[in-house]
Design a protein around this motif. Structure first.
Motif, PDB file in Angstrom:
ATOM      1  N   TYR A   1       0.852  -1.189   0.000  1.00 41.80           N
ATOM      2  CA  TYR A   1       0.000   0.000   0.000  1.00 41.80           C
ATOM      3  C   TYR A   1       0.887   1.238   0.000  1.00 41.80           C
ATOM      4  N   LEU A   2       0.664   2.140  -0.959  1.00 40.17           N
ATOM      5  CA  LEU A   2       1.426   3.375  -1.104  1.00 40.17           C
ATOM      6  C   LEU A   2       0.475   4.550  -1.135  1.00 40.17           C
ATOM      7  N   ASN A   3       0.891   5.669  -0.539  1.00 39.09           N
ATOM      8  CA  ASN A   3       0.061   6.864  -0.610  1.00 39.09           C
ATOM      9  C   ASN A   3       0.919   8.103  -0.476  1.00 39.09           C
ATOM     10  N   GLY A   4       0.391   9.201  -0.969  1.00 34.24           N
ATOM     11  CA  GLY A   4       1.074  10.474  -0.841  1.00 34.24           C
ATOM     12  C   GLY A   4       0.068  11.600  -0.794  1.00 34.24           C
ATOM     13  N   GLN A   5       0.385  12.636  -0.028  1.00 33.71           N
ATOM     14  CA  GLN A   5      -0.525  13.780   0.072  1.00 33.71           C
ATOM     15  C   GLN A   5       0.282  15.065   0.102  1.00 33.71           C
ATOM     16  N   LEU A   6      -0.131  16.020  -0.717  1.00 34.60           N
ATOM     17  CA  LEU A   6       0.475  17.349  -0.759  1.00 34.60           C
ATOM     18  C   LEU A   6      -0.521  18.363  -0.206  1.00 34.60           C
ATOM     19  N   ASP A   7      -0.111  19.098   0.817  1.00 37.12           N
ATOM     20  CA  ASP A   7      -0.955  20.132   1.424  1.00 37.12           C
ATOM     21  C   ASP A   7      -0.381  21.512   1.076  1.00 37.12           C
ATOM     22  N   PHE A   8      -1.251  22.468   0.802  1.00 38.24           N
ATOM     23  CA  PHE A   8      -0.774  23.810   0.471  1.00 38.24           C
ATOM     24  C   PHE A   8      -1.867  24.822   0.813  1.00 38.24           C
ATOM     25  N   PRO A   9      -1.481  26.062   1.111  1.00 41.34           N
ATOM     26  CA  PRO A   9      -2.471  27.087   1.468  1.00 41.34           C
ATOM     27  C   PRO A   9      -3.373  27.417   0.280  1.00 41.34           C
ATOM     28  N   LEU A  10      -4.608  27.735   0.600  1.00 41.01           N
ATOM     29  CA  LEU A  10      -5.565  28.169  -0.413  1.00 41.01           C
ATOM     30  C   LEU A  10      -6.492  29.175   0.246  1.00 41.01           C
ATOM     31  N   GLY A  11      -6.291  30.464  -0.066  1.00 40.79           N
ATOM     32  CA  GLY A  11      -7.082  31.492   0.573  1.00 40.79           C
ATOM     33  C   GLY A  11      -6.871  31.461   2.076  1.00 40.79           C
ATOM     34  N   SER A  12      -7.960  31.429   2.820  1.00 44.58           N
ATOM     35  CA  SER A  12      -7.879  31.386   4.279  1.00 44.58           C
ATOM     36  C   SER A  12      -7.835  29.960   4.815  1.00 44.58           C
ATOM     37  N   GLY A  13      -7.825  28.990   3.912  1.00 49.64           N
ATOM     38  CA  GLY A  13      -7.822  27.601   4.352  1.00 49.64           C
ATOM     39  C   GLY A  13      -6.632  26.842   3.804  1.00 49.64           C
ATOM     40  N   GLU A  14      -6.819  25.543   3.703  1.00 52.52           N
ATOM     41  CA  GLU A  14      -5.771  24.660   3.207  1.00 52.52           C
ATOM     42  C   GLU A  14      -6.357  23.751   2.147  1.00 52.52           C
ATOM     43  N   ALA A  15      -5.551  23.412   1.168  1.00 52.56           N
ATOM     44  CA  ALA A  15      -5.967  22.479   0.121  1.00 52.56           C
ATOM     45  C   ALA A  15      -5.029  21.280   0.121  1.00 52.56           C
ATOM     46  N   TYR A  16      -5.456  20.219  -0.522  1.00 47.55           N
ATOM     47  CA  TYR A  16      -4.637  19.011  -0.553  1.00 47.55           C
ATOM     48  C   TYR A  16      -4.945  18.211  -1.809  1.00 47.55           C
ATOM     49  N   ILE A  17      -3.953  17.437  -2.206  1.00 45.24           N
ATOM     50  CA  ILE A  17      -4.093  16.461  -3.281  1.00 45.24           C
ATOM     51  C   ILE A  17      -3.453  15.177  -2.795  1.00 45.24           C
ATOM     52  N   ARG A  18      -4.146  14.041  -2.932  1.00 47.96           N
ATOM     53  CA  ARG A  18      -3.582  12.784  -2.464  1.00 47.96           C
ATOM     54  C   ARG A  18      -3.874  11.666  -3.458  1.00 47.96           C
ATOM     55  N   ALA A  19      -3.035  10.643  -3.390  1.00 51.65           N
ATOM     56  CA  ALA A  19      -3.219   9.463  -4.225  1.00 51.65           C
ATOM     57  C   ALA A  19      -2.951   8.229  -3.370  1.00 51.65           C
TER      58      ALA A  19
END
Length: 824
Positions: free
Chosen positions: A717-735
Motif C-alpha cells: 500500500y502506497l500513498n502520498g498527500q500534498l498540502d498547500f495554502p488556499l485562501g484562508s484555508g488549506e488544500a490538498y491532493i492525495r493518491a
C-alpha cells in the motif's frame, strides 16, 4: 479513561489541526495511523532481501521502526501544533492493551485509522480498511445478495465454525459462528467512529476466543461533558457503466449539564448504485433488472454520559444498523464483456437480502485512586434474511446442469439467521503510567444464541422429476416423502455458546527502559447444538450435539526503549477457537463419503489453536520527520478446523485436519520530507502453508504438505498527500495505491473439492485520487476511485463442479464523486 502522556514523548503537547490530514497523523487524543514501506517496483527477490536487511537493522536497535498505527491514508485528527509547524509526523492514541496510550509505546503490531483519515481515503466499510492494512485480507461472497465474507490476518482464516478474528464494537464482541452457509460476521459501517484498530496476531489473553488471528476494534466517540461537537458528511458519486451513489449523515454531541451530563447522537444513510444487469436466461437481450446489484445502509446511534462524581462516568448507548442488498456483485462470464463495460447475469429469480442488528451497552468507568474499575454490559441482537436464487443449484444437483433445460423453472431459497448475545466484562486496572508495574485483571462472561434456517421452495420439483423420469411422477413417489409446507429442503440449526473467563496481564519495568510482560486467560467454554432437517430431499431428523473445554491462553513479552526514540519488542502468545458439533450427512451424500473412505462425518469437532512468535521495532528518525515500524512473525496453527466438500450432494462438513505454519513480516514507513508533503508505504509478506499431508481414500487427499492456506502472499500500500495554502484555508491532493499478489497454489488434481477450471486469483491493482480544501472545518473534495478502471476478475467461481455457469467478481468500475464534510 483520560489519555496519559507517552513515556517516550514527554515533550509533545496535544493540539488539534484537521488540516494535517496526511495519512500518518497520529495524536494523543485521537486516532490516526499509517502503514507504509517499500516500493512496488522491486522484484520479489530484491524485496525479500531489502526487507530482511531492514528488519535486522531494526531489531538490532537501529530503529527501523514506526507506528503501524499511522493511518495509511488518513487525515490528522488532533495534531500537535508544534509538530505540524516543523513537519514532524504526529502521534495517535489507542487502547489495544485496554488502557489509553500512544501507539508507538505499544509493543504489538497494530494499524489504526481515525475517522478523518478514513474520510480522506473514502473508506466506507470494512472492505476498504482491510485493503489498506498490511497482513490483512478480506473476501466477500455475495451469492444471492448475501454478505458472506471471510477475513484473514497473517494467514489465519476460516469460513467454518467459530471465527478466527475477533470483531468488537467498543468492548462488545460481535463476531459470529459460521453455521453452514448462511452465517457471516457483521461489521459496523464507517460513520461517526473515533477510530478503527486492527491488532495482528493472537489476542487470546485480553480478547479471548475467536481472536486467534487477531482482533478488529471499532471504537465509538463518547459524549463530551464540556464541549459541543458536530460532524456531518455528504457524498454523491457516479459509477461508470452503472447507477449513481449517495450518502448523508450527521452526528452531534452536546453537554446538557456541563461536567455532569452529555449526549451524542448520529444518523447516516448510504445507497450504492449497481453496475450489473440481470437479463432473461432464454432471451439474453431482454434486461429484467438494470443495475441490479445496488445496496443501502442506515446507521443510528445515541449515547449519554453521566458523571455523578468527578471520578465516575456511566455511559449507556444504543446502535442500530440495517443493510439491504440486491442482486449480488457477481456476473456471468458467458454473458459479460468487462472491456466493453458489459456486466450481466441471468439469474432466474431476483435475489434480495436484509441484515440488521442492534447493540445496547452500559459502560462504567470509576477511578479509585491508583486503580480504575471498568465494566461493560451489552446485549447484541441481529436478524439477517437473504433470499437467493437456488434454481441453478437445484438444477445442477438433480439435472446435472446449472442452466435448467425446462423453461420457466425456478427454485427460491431462504436463509434466515438470528443471533442474540449477552456479554459482561469487568476489569480492575492500574492507571499510573509512571509506575514500574502496570496491570489489568478481569472477568468475562458471554451467552450467545444463534439460529440458522434454510429452505428451498419445492413447488416446481414435480416438473423436474417428470423431466428426469420421462413420465409424470410426484415428489412423494420419487423421494418417499412429500413436500413440507411447499419446501423440498429444510434445515434448522440452533446453537448456544457460553464462555466464562478470568484474565490478567502485567507489565513490569525492570529498568527505566526494559519491560517484561506476562498475561494469562483461563476460560471455560461450552457449545450446544441441535440440528433439525425436514423435507423429501434431506428427510426428517433432529440431532443434538455438545462439547466443552477449558482453554488456557498465555502471553509473554519483553520490550526495550532505545536512546533514539525507538522501541524493540518480542512476544510469544497463544490463541484458540472453540470446537463444535454438526449433523450427520444425508443418504444422498453416500457416494461422496465413500470417496473419502468414511461411512459418516464426525458429530463433533475439537478446538484449534495458534502459537505466535513475533519480534518488532518502532521508531522515528530525522527529527521525527520519518516514522517506521517492522515486525517478523511465525504462527503455528494446529488441529485446524476446516471444511471438507461433499461435491456431488452440494454439502460440506467440518473436521480437525492437519496443521499449518505462517511466516512473514510487516513493514511500514511514513515520511514528511517537507512539511507540505506526506508519503506513506507499507508492505507485508505472508507465507502460510499446510505442514502435513491429510490423506483420505487413495489416491485422494484433503490437503498436502506445502499447500497454501488460500491467501495472497504479498500486499503493498502506497500513498502520498500534498498540502498547500488556499485562501484562508488549506488544500490538498492525495493518491492511494494498493496491490495484492496472486495466490501461487500449484494444481492438485486429487485434492477433495479441486476444480481444474477455477484458477488461482490473479494479482490486483487499485488506484484512487482525491483533491480538496478545508476552510474552518468545512472540507470539500472531489475523488476518483479505481482511477484506471481495473477490470481484473478476482472472483472466478461456480456453484457446483458440473455447472457451466462461471461467476466473475471485480472492483467497482471507475467512480467519480464529490464529498462534503464538516467538523466542529
Amino acid at each position: 479513561m483520560s489519555a496519559r502522556p507517552s513515556r517516550r514523548r514527554r515533550s509533545a503537547s496535544p493540539a488539534t489541526n484537521p488540516q494535517e490530514v496526511a495519512a500518518l497523523c497520529r495524536v494523543p487524543t485521537k486516532n490516526r495511523e499509517k502503514p507504509g514501506v517499500t516500493t512496488g517496483s522491486l522484484t520479489v527477490t530484491r524485496m525479500k532481501t531489502t526487507i530482511r536487511r531492514a528488519l535486522v537493522l531494526g531489531v538490532c536497535g537501529l530503529a527501523i521502526t514506526s507506528a503501524h498505527a499511522q493511518e495509511p491514508t488518513a487525515n490528522n485528527t488532533a495534531q500537535n501544533e508544534a509538530e505540524a509547524d516543523d513537519g514532524a509526523v504526529g502521534e495517535i492514541v489507542v487502547t489495544a492493551r485496554r488502557r489509553t496510550e500512544a501507539l508507538s509505546d505499544v509493543p504489538v503490531s497494530i494499524t489504526a485509522f481515525s475517522q478523518e483519515g478514513l474520510d480522506k481515503i473514502g473508506a466506507r466499510d470494512v472492505d476498504d480498511i482491510t485493503r489498506l492494512t498490511p497482513g490483512v485480507q478480506f473476501q466477500r461472497n455475495t451469492f444471492g445478495a448475501s454478505n458472506r465474507s471471510s477475513i484473514s490476518i497473517r494467514g489465519i482464516s476460516s469460513t467454518v465454525g467459530a471465527n478466527t478474528v475477533g470483531v468488537y464494537l467498543d468492548d462488545t464482541p460481535i463476531q459470529v459462528r459460521n453455521i453452514y452457509f448462511s452465517s457471516t460476521n457483521a461489521y459496523p459501517r464507517l460513520f461517526d467512529l473515533d477510530r478503527v484498530e486492527v491488532l495482528r496476531g493472537p489476542q487470546g489473553t485480553l480478547f479471548g476466543a475467536g481472536s486467534q488471528g487477531g482482533t478488529v476494534r471499532f471504537i465509538s466517540p463518547q459524549p463530551d461533558l464540556q464541549d459541543t461537537h458536530v460532524y456531518a458528511r455528504g457524498e454523491v458519486a457516479s459509477t461508470r457503466y452503472g447507477a449513481a451513489s449517495y450518502e448523508a449523515g450527521v452526528a452531534v454531541g452536546v453537554p446538557l449539564v456541563t461536567d455532569k451530563i452529555a449526549i451524542r447522537a448520529s444518523g447516516w444513510h448510504r445507497r450504492d448504485g449497481g453496475w450489473i444487469d440481470r437479463v432473461d436466461l432464454y432471451d439474453q437481450d431482454r434486461v429484467l433488472e438494470k443495475n441490479v446489484n445496488h445496496s443501502e445502509a442506515t446507521v443510528g446511534r445515541i449515547a449519554i454520559t453521566f458523571a455523578p462524581t468527578e471520578n465516575l462516568t456511566i455511559t449507556p448507548s444504543f446502535l442500530y444498523q440495517e443493510e439491504k442488498s440486491n442482486g449480488g456483485n457477481v456476473y456471468w462470464l458467458s454473458l459479460s464483456d468487462p472491456d466493453k463495460g458489459i456486466y450481466r447475469n441471468a439469474s432466474n429469480l431476483g435475489s434480495t437480502g436484509k441484515d440488521r442488528f442492534g447493540i445496547a451497552a452500559l459502560a462504567l468507568n470509576w477511578e479509585l485512586g491508583g486503580v480504575d474499575l471498568v465494566t461493560n454490559t451489552s446485549y447484541f441482537k441481529r436478524n439477517s434474511d437473504f433470499f437467493p436464487d437456488y434454481t441453478g443449484t437445484v438444477s445442477s444437483t438433480l439435472l446435472g446442469t446449472a442452466q435448467p433445460p425446462i423453461p420457466g423453472l425456478t427454485a427460491q431459497g431462504y436463509w434466515l439467521d438470528d443471533q442474540e448475545n449477552f456479554t459482561q466484562e469487568i476489569r480492575l486496572q492500574s492507571n499510573d503510567s509512571s509506575a514500574r508495574l502496570s496491570w489489568v485483571v478481569g472477568a468475562f462472561y458471554s451467552h450467545a444464541k444463534q439460529r440458522a434456517r434454510q429452505f428451498i421452495d419445492g413447488s416446481q420439483f414435480d416438473r423436474i422429476l417428470e423431466y428426469l423420469a420421462g413420465f409424470p411422477i410426484s415428489v412423494e413417489e420419487y423421494f418417499g416423502s412429500p413436500l413440507v409446507d411447499g419446501f423440498a429442503y429444510i434445515t434448522d440449526d440452533r446453537t448456544k455458546d457460553e464462555q466464562l473467563a478470568a484474565f490478567g496481564q502485567l507489565d513490569y519495568k525492570l529498568t527505566d527502559r526494559l519491560t517484561v510482560t506476562g498475561g494469562l486467560r483461563v476460560s471455560y467454554t461450552k457449545f450446544d447444538f441441535v440440528s433439525s432437517t425436514d423435507g423429501p430431499y434431506f428427510g426428517k431428523s433432529s440431532v443434538p450435539g455438545s462439547t466443552s473445554q477449558t482453554p488456557v491462553t498465555p502471553k509473554f513479552g519483553i520490550s526495550y526503549e532505545t536512546d533514539g526514540d525507538g522501541l524493540l519488542y518480542a512476544n510469544i502468545s497463544k490463541g484458540f477457537r472453540v470446537g463444535g458439533a454438526q449433523r450427520p450427512a444425508p443418504v444422498t451424500c453416500a457416494g461422496d463419503l465413500a470417496a473419502l473412505g468414511i461411512d459418516q462425518i464426525p458429530q463433533t469437532y475439537g478446538s484449534d489453536s495458534v502459537w505466535a512468535y513475533e519480534a518488532g521495532a518502532k521508531g522515528t528518525f530525522f527529527d521525527r520527520k520519518v516514522q517506521a515500524e517492522a515486525s517478523i512473525f511465525q504462527l503455528d496453527w494446529s488441529n485446524i478446523q476446516r471444511s471438507v466438500s461433499l461435491g456431488q450432494c452440494n454439502l460440506s462438513y467440518i473436521d480437525n485436519l492437519g496443521s499449518a505454519r505462517s511466516r512473514g513480516f510487516d513493514l511500514a514507513i511514513t515520511a514528511r520530507p517537507v512539511p507540505a508533503l506526506t508519503l506513506g508505504a507499507s508492505v507485508s509478506y505472508t507465507n502460510a502453508k499446510y505442514a502435513v499431508d491429510v490423506p483420505v481414500a487413495p489416491p485422494n487427499f484433503i490437503v498436502r504438505d506445502g499447500d497454501t492456506l488460500g491467501i495472497r502472499p504479498w500486499t503493498v500500500y502506497l500513498n502520498g498527500q500534498l498540502d498547500f495554502p488556499l485562501g484562508s484555508g488549506e488544500a490538498y491532493i492525495r493518491a492511494d495505491y494498493s496491490y495484492e499478489s496472486k495466490n501461487k497454489q500449484a494444481p492438485r488434481p486429487n485434492r477433495v473439492g479441486y476444480d481444474p477450471l477455477i484458477p488461482r486469483p490473479p494479482e490486483t491493482h487499485l488506484v484512487s485520487m482525491r483533491a480538496g480544501s478545508n476552510f474552518d472545518g468545512l472540507d470539500v473534495s472531489v475523488f476518483v476511485d479505481n482511477l484506471f478502471d481495473s477490470k481484473t476478475n478476482f472472483g472466478l467461481n461456480r456453484d457446483t463442479s458440473n455447472s457451466p455457469v462461471f461467476y466473475g467478481g471485480s472492483f467497482r468500475p471507475r467512480t467519480v464523486g464529490l464529498t462534503v464534510s464538516y467538523r466542529k
